[in-house]
Scaffold this motif. Sequence first.
Motif, short mmCIF file in Angstrom:
data_model
loop_
_atom_site.label_atom_id
_atom_site.label_comp_id
_atom_site.label_asym_id
_atom_site.label_seq_id
_atom_site.Cartn_x
_atom_site.Cartn_y
_atom_site.Cartn_z
N LEU A 28 0.83 -1.21 0.00
CA LEU A 28 0.00 0.00 0.00
C LEU A 28 0.87 1.26 0.00
CD1 LEU A 28 -2.82 1.19 0.08
CD2 LEU A 28 -2.70 1.10 2.57
N VAL A 29 1.94 1.24 0.78
CA VAL A 29 2.85 2.39 0.82
C VAL A 29 3.55 2.54 -0.53
CG1 VAL A 29 4.96 3.29 1.89
CG2 VAL A 29 3.19 2.26 3.30
N ALA A 42 1.04 3.99 -3.01
CA ALA A 42 0.81 5.40 -2.72
C ALA A 42 2.00 6.25 -3.13
CB ALA A 42 0.51 5.58 -1.23
N SER A 43 3.21 5.71 -2.97
CA SER A 43 4.41 6.45 -3.36
C SER A 43 4.48 6.63 -4.88
CB SER A 43 5.66 5.73 -2.88
OG SER A 43 5.70 5.71 -1.48
N LEU A 64 1.90 6.69 -6.91
CA LEU A 64 0.85 7.66 -7.24
C LEU A 64 1.28 9.08 -6.89
CD1 LEU A 64 -2.00 8.15 -8.28
CD2 LEU A 64 -2.82 7.78 -5.95
N ALA A 65 1.89 9.24 -5.73
CA ALA A 65 2.35 10.57 -5.31
C ALA A 65 3.46 11.08 -6.23
CB ALA A 65 2.85 10.52 -3.87
#
Length: 81
Positions: free
Chosen positions: A4-5, A8-9, A11-12
């Motif tokens: 998940l991290v 998210a990274s 995507l960020a």
Amino acid sequence: MDPLVQAASVLAAALAIGLAAIGPGIGQGNAAGQAVEGIARQPEAEGKIRGTLLLTLAFMESLTIYGLVIALVLLFANPFG
């Protein structure tokens, strides 16, 4: 690293480089258009306008480079995981 991290990274990072490119892209287009208009209006000031334009474009491009650095940090030196 937690999936998940990691997701998210990624995507960020995509958002960082994408949003960092939009503003300077619009600004560079506006600046170049105004410079061409100024040169058309006063051809004798071409050198001064061109020099100012190039300096301004370099400053605008540095914002995109900052976005790229943030994206690379999120992808390869992730502080969150």
